[in-house]
Design a protein around this motif. Structure first.
Motif, PDB file in Angstrom:
ATOM      1  N   LEU A   8       0.825  -1.208   0.000  1.00  0.00           N
ATOM      2  CA  LEU A   8       0.000   0.000   0.000  1.00  0.00           C
ATOM      3  C   LEU A   8       0.861   1.261   0.000  1.00  0.00           C
ATOM      4  N   PHE A   9       2.002   1.207   0.685  1.00  0.00           N
ATOM      5  CA  PHE A   9       2.921   2.341   0.735  1.00  0.00           C
ATOM      6  C   PHE A   9       3.836   2.403  -0.491  1.00  0.00           C
ATOM      7  N   GLY A  10       3.738   1.437  -1.399  1.00  0.00           N
ATOM      8  CA  GLY A  10       4.586   1.432  -2.589  1.00  0.00           C
ATOM      9  C   GLY A  10       6.032   1.101  -2.302  1.00  0.00           C
ATOM     10  N   LEU A  11       6.266   0.307  -1.263  1.00  0.00           N
ATOM     11  CA  LEU A  11       7.627  -0.063  -0.875  1.00  0.00           C
ATOM     12  C   LEU A  11       8.000  -1.421  -1.445  1.00  0.00           C
ATOM     13  N   GLN A  12       9.299  -1.658  -1.545  1.00  0.00           N
ATOM     14  CA  GLN A  12       9.803  -2.928  -2.038  1.00  0.00           C
ATOM     15  C   GLN A  12       9.907  -3.922  -0.882  1.00  0.00           C
ATOM     16  N   GLU A  13       9.542  -5.176  -1.165  1.00  0.00           N
ATOM     17  CA  GLU A  13       9.652  -6.231  -0.162  1.00  0.00           C
ATOM     18  C   GLU A  13      10.929  -7.027  -0.412  1.00  0.00           C
ATOM     19  N   ILE A  14      11.426  -7.626   0.677  1.00  0.00           N
ATOM     20  CA  ILE A  14      12.570  -8.513   0.586  1.00  0.00           C
ATOM     21  C   ILE A  14      12.253  -9.730   1.454  1.00  0.00           C
ATOM     22  N   SER A  15      12.622 -10.893   0.990  1.00  0.00           N
ATOM     23  CA  SER A  15      12.303 -12.127   1.706  1.00  0.00           C
ATOM     24  C   SER A  15      13.325 -12.405   2.811  1.00  0.00           C
ATOM     25  N   PRO A  16      12.915 -13.176   3.813  1.00  0.00           N
ATOM     26  CA  PRO A  16      13.881 -13.577   4.838  1.00  0.00           C
ATOM     27  C   PRO A  16      15.062 -14.344   4.239  1.00  0.00           C
ATOM     28  N   THR A  65      22.636   5.626  -0.181  1.00  0.00           N
ATOM     29  CA  THR A  65      22.480   4.551  -1.168  1.00  0.00           C
ATOM     30  C   THR A  65      22.646   3.162  -0.545  1.00  0.00           C
ATOM     31  N   ASP A  66      22.959   3.105   0.763  1.00  0.00           N
ATOM     32  CA  ASP A  66      23.013   1.805   1.438  1.00  0.00           C
ATOM     33  C   ASP A  66      21.643   1.143   1.345  1.00  0.00           C
ATOM     34  N   THR A  67      21.627  -0.171   1.403  1.00  0.00           N
ATOM     35  CA  THR A  67      20.370  -0.918   1.441  1.00  0.00           C
ATOM     36  C   THR A  67      19.924  -0.993   2.894  1.00  0.00           C
ATOM     37  N   ILE A  68      18.722  -0.512   3.155  1.00  0.00           N
ATOM     38  CA  ILE A  68      18.179  -0.517   4.509  1.00  0.00           C
ATOM     39  C   ILE A  68      16.915  -1.365   4.512  1.00  0.00           C
ATOM     40  N   VAL A  69      16.902  -2.375   5.376  1.00  0.00           N
ATOM     41  CA  VAL A  69      15.761  -3.283   5.487  1.00  0.00           C
ATOM     42  C   VAL A  69      15.100  -3.066   6.834  1.00  0.00           C
ATOM     43  N   PHE A  70      13.829  -2.717   6.805  1.00  0.00           N
ATOM     44  CA  PHE A  70      13.035  -2.532   8.015  1.00  0.00           C
ATOM     45  C   PHE A  70      12.184  -3.772   8.242  1.00  0.00           C
ATOM     46  N   PRO A  81       6.814  -1.112   7.755  1.00  0.00           N
ATOM     47  CA  PRO A  81       6.490  -0.329   6.567  1.00  0.00           C
ATOM     48  C   PRO A  81       6.415   1.176   6.847  1.00  0.00           C
ATOM     49  N   TYR A  82       5.857   1.543   7.984  1.00  0.00           N
ATOM     50  CA  TYR A  82       5.759   2.961   8.329  1.00  0.00           C
ATOM     51  C   TYR A  82       7.151   3.578   8.466  1.00  0.00           C
ATOM     52  N   ALA A  83       8.043   2.881   9.166  1.00  0.00           N
ATOM     53  CA  ALA A  83       9.413   3.380   9.339  1.00  0.00           C
ATOM     54  C   ALA A  83      10.140   3.448   8.000  1.00  0.00           C
ATOM     55  N   ALA A  84       9.915   2.450   7.139  1.00  0.00           N
ATOM     56  CA  ALA A  84      10.553   2.432   5.815  1.00  0.00           C
ATOM     57  C   ALA A  84      10.063   3.599   4.959  1.00  0.00           C
ATOM     58  N   LYS A  85       8.786   3.883   5.048  1.00  0.00           N
ATOM     59  CA  LYS A  85       8.236   5.014   4.282  1.00  0.00           C
ATOM     60  C   LYS A  85       8.879   6.327   4.739  1.00  0.00           C
ATOM     61  N   ARG A  86       9.088   6.477   6.047  1.00  0.00           N
ATOM     62  CA  ARG A  86       9.761   7.679   6.569  1.00  0.00           C
ATOM     63  C   ARG A  86      11.167   7.798   5.983  1.00  0.00           C
ATOM     64  N   ALA A  87      11.907   6.665   5.962  1.00  0.00           N
ATOM     65  CA  ALA A  87      13.275   6.691   5.432  1.00  0.00           C
ATOM     66  C   ALA A  87      13.274   7.067   3.960  1.00  0.00           C
ATOM     67  N   ARG A  88      12.352   6.498   3.210  1.00  0.00           N
ATOM     68  CA  ARG A  88      12.270   6.829   1.779  1.00  0.00           C
ATOM     69  C   ARG A  88      11.972   8.316   1.605  1.00  0.00           C
ATOM     70  N   ASN A  89      11.086   8.862   2.433  1.00  0.00           N
ATOM     71  CA  ASN A  89      10.752  10.287   2.352  1.00  0.00           C
ATOM     72  C   ASN A  89      11.919  11.180   2.765  1.00  0.00           C
ATOM     73  N   MET A  90      12.886  10.622   3.506  1.00  0.00           N
ATOM     74  CA  MET A  90      14.090  11.366   3.901  1.00  0.00           C
ATOM     75  C   MET A  90      15.168  11.297   2.821  1.00  0.00           C
ATOM     76  N   GLY A  91      14.884  10.594   1.737  1.00  0.00           N
ATOM     77  CA  GLY A  91      15.835  10.542   0.629  1.00  0.00           C
ATOM     78  C   GLY A  91      16.680   9.290   0.546  1.00  0.00           C
ATOM     79  N   PHE A  92      16.435   8.294   1.397  1.00  0.00           N
ATOM     80  CA  PHE A  92      17.169   7.039   1.289  1.00  0.00           C
ATOM     81  C   PHE A  92      16.638   6.277   0.080  1.00  0.00           C
ATOM     82  N   GLU A  93      17.550   5.777  -0.739  1.00  0.00           N
ATOM     83  CA  GLU A  93      17.184   5.251  -2.050  1.00  0.00           C
ATOM     84  C   GLU A  93      16.842   3.766  -2.083  1.00  0.00           C
ATOM     85  N   ASN A  94      17.491   2.971  -1.277  1.00  0.00           N
ATOM     86  CA  ASN A  94      17.328   1.509  -1.330  1.00  0.00           C
ATOM     87  C   ASN A  94      16.688   1.003  -0.041  1.00  0.00           C
TER      88      ASN A  94
END
Length: 123
Positions: A8-16, A65-70, A81-94
């Motif tokens: 819903l937030f348009g974020l990318q998922e990553i598997s365990p 540009t580091d990869t950050i997984v929440f 997802p909420y925390a990841a959306k905040r990071a994306r809005n702060m300009g973190f790319e991955n």
């Protein structure tokens, strides 16, 4: 396809499984968004703990540009997802979310770390 907060937030998922293969690599950062008591009990090796609604860009890696997984507890938890959306809005790319969360990580028997509580406080 299951609708999750991550999608819903348009974020990318990553598997365990993907996270497990990349743990410890330079520029691969895990951020735990579970309650502090859960983080102390068990978290992914090397993970940072951040309150999903109360952190700033300075709490994350300096390289945007580091990869950050929440992640949080499971697919129904919205903290990661909420925390990841905040990071994306702060300009973190991955920015990614491990939507499966700690529940699946533990079920698969993947490694965890524990943090001792402060002196005088129970775990």
């Amino acid at each position: 396809m299951r609708i999750t907060t991550t999608r819903l937030f348009g974020l990318q998922e990553i598997s365990p499984e993907e996270v497990m293969t990349r743990l410890g690599q330079p520029g691969f950062v895990m951020v735990d968004n579970t309650p502090l008591s859960s983080f102390r009990r068990h978290h992914l090796p090397g993970a940072l703990h951040l309150d999903p609604g109360d952190y700033g860009a300075s709490d994350l890696p300096g390289n945007k540009t580091d990869t950050i997984v929440f992640y949080c507890s499971d697919a129904l938890c919205g903290a990661g997802p909420y925390a990841a959306k905040r990071a994306r809005n702060m300009g973190f790319e991955n920015v990614y979310v491990m939507t499966a969360g700690m529940a699946v990580w533990l079920r698969k028997g993947y490694p965890v770390e524990k943090q001792a509580p402060p002196r005088g406080e129970a775990l």
